[in-house]
Design a protein around this motif. Structure first.
Motif, PDB file in Angstrom:
ATOM      1  N   GLN A 184       0.842  -1.183   0.000  1.00 57.94           N
ATOM      2  CA  GLN A 184       0.000   0.000   0.000  1.00 57.94           C
ATOM      3  C   GLN A 184       0.886   1.245   0.000  1.00 57.94           C
ATOM      4  O   GLN A 184       1.897   1.286   0.703  1.00 57.94           O
ATOM      5  N   VAL A 185       0.504   2.231  -0.774  1.00 60.00           N
ATOM      6  CA  VAL A 185       1.268   3.481  -0.827  1.00 60.00           C
ATOM      7  C   VAL A 185       0.598   4.538   0.039  1.00 60.00           C
ATOM      8  O   VAL A 185      -0.616   4.745  -0.033  1.00 60.00           O
ATOM      9  N   ILE A 216      -3.515   7.810  -6.727  1.00 55.26           N
ATOM     10  CA  ILE A 216      -3.509   6.557  -5.976  1.00 55.26           C
ATOM     11  C   ILE A 216      -4.529   5.555  -6.523  1.00 55.26           C
ATOM     12  O   ILE A 216      -4.271   4.354  -6.604  1.00 55.26           O
ATOM     13  N   SER A 251      -1.448   1.525 -10.229  1.00 56.40           N
ATOM     14  CA  SER A 251      -1.119   0.479  -9.264  1.00 56.40           C
ATOM     15  C   SER A 251      -0.069   1.039  -8.310  1.00 56.40           C
ATOM     16  O   SER A 251       0.568   2.058  -8.596  1.00 56.40           O
ATOM     17  N   SER A 252       0.131   0.384  -7.185  1.00 61.33           N
ATOM     18  CA  SER A 252       1.114   0.855  -6.211  1.00 61.33           C
ATOM     19  C   SER A 252       2.506   0.952  -6.827  1.00 61.33           C
ATOM     20  O   SER A 252       3.230   1.929  -6.611  1.00 61.33           O
ATOM     21  N   ASN A 303       3.939  -1.554   3.331  1.00 63.21           N
ATOM     22  CA  ASN A 303       3.640  -0.155   3.018  1.00 63.21           C
ATOM     23  C   ASN A 303       4.848   0.520   2.391  1.00 63.21           C
ATOM     24  O   ASN A 303       5.995   0.222   2.728  1.00 63.21           O
TER      25      ASN A 303
END
Length: 347
Positions: free
Chosen positions: A15-16, A196, A200-201, A222
């Motif tokens: 996850q960003v 976001i 994609s991340s 993360n």
């Protein structure tokens, strides 16, 4: 041997998250001015840094020399990650109120989840743990000496040093431009945050950092993106518990937020790189498969020096990279072009 997959589980990713603060800019400025070998490569000219040094009070120069010798800028960054600090006063109060054990533990670098107990023992001054941490980080540029220093330093004096250098730098360098810096960082944060849900991340990290391809790692759930202005054009990479951190350079359009016609510099480089028939031919060849310089030369029947020149332009635009002695197309960078153009046209 042929293998049939009986699982529907998708490949794990991360996850960003995004954060911004003038305090990060302050700590990174301290890191920049004390990194003599790197300073010539920064966007701001050497004359800028020399002018700052000449304007600083003697006491702050002494503190900065200490930063350069002991790399205590690392401690500032480690501490800044502990809370979302609203201002410098809250940050310095946080440092003062930390117990010595917690203070030392936080200042020590995170070297992996499986070494957290070792990190804790080192923070308590256990000699064997300190030596083990130094051994594990032996291939790092400065971690071993930094770990030894943090564990043996007078905690009270180190706290005062960090507070003095952070406060001194903020007052002398950052404070007068703090509103402008806040606007630049906030603008970049908002721009990245809008993407976001559109990228994609992995695409978002590559786009924000200007080409860094960060693949998912075990125990890293993360990625934290932090925009910075002072260290352009470099991206600084760090690790904290369960998180990969990238302090990435803000985009050109974030520096001039009132001019909505300013395009991102990398977007310009990409389109310039693709605006040539030979380079488009190279891109198509690399889309099919990775190739050596000799392969490309033979396929296009063009001299090696000319092909090398075109490849250099494609690499500068972060569209091509070298993997295992072959040129490889960065497909995600190509895929993101339409999204980046859409963002520019609609900003």
């Amino acid at each position: 041997m042929d293998v049939l997959s009986a699982t529907s589980r998708k490949r794990e990713t991360y996850q960003v998250q995004l954060q911004y603060s003038v305090l990060w800019e302050c700590a990174l400025g301290i890191a920049a001015i004390t990194n003599t070998p790197l300073i010539k490569t920064l966007e701001k000219p050497v004359e800028y840094w020399q002018g700052i040094k000449e304007s600083l009070p003697t006491g702050l120069l002494v503190e900065l020399d200490f930063v350069g010798n002991k790399n205590t800028w690392k401690a500032l960054l480690q501490l800044l990650h502990k809370k979302d600090f609203t201002d410098l006063t809250e940050f310095t109060s946080y440092i003062r109120n930390l117990s010595m054990r917690d203070f030392t533990f936080i200042c020590l670098p995170f070297i992996g989840r499986s070494y957290q107990e070792l990190r804790g023992s080192a923070s308590l001054g256990q000699e064997s743990a300190i030596k083990e941490m130094m051994k594990i980080t032996n291939d790092h540029l400065f971690f071993p000496s930094y770990i030894e220093f943090i564990c043996q330093a007078n905690g009270k004096r180190l706290k005062e040093h960090l507070i003095n250098v952070m406060t001194g730098w903020y007052e002398a360098v950052v404070k007068s431009d703090s509103k402008k810096l806040h606007t630049i960082l906030q603008t970049d944060y908002v721009m990245r945050n809008k993407m976001i849900d559109k990228m994609s991340s992995e695409e978002l990290v590559e786009w924000a950092t200007g080409g860094i391809v960060y693949m998912p790692e075990p125990c890293v759930h993360n990625v934290l993106l932090i925009p910075q202005y002072i260290y352009r054009p470099w991206t600084i990479e760090a690790d904290i518990e369960g998180t990969k951190v990238f302090y990435y350079p803000v985009a050109n359009e974030s520096i001039t937020p009132n001019d909505r016609y300013t395009p991102n510099n990398l977007l310009v480089l990409k389109h310039k790189a693709l605006g040539d028939e030979v380079r488009l031919r190279i891109v198509k060849l690399l889309y099919e498969q990775d190739r050596t310089l000799q392969d490309i030369t033979e396929q296009l029947d063009i001299g090696k020096s000319t092909i090398h020149h075109h490849l250099k332009i494609l690499r500068a635009a972060k569209l091509v990279e070298i993997l295992d002695a072959k040129y490889s197309l960065k497909r995600k960078a190509i895929d993101m072009l339409s999204k980046e153009l859409d963002l520019y046209l609609n900003q």
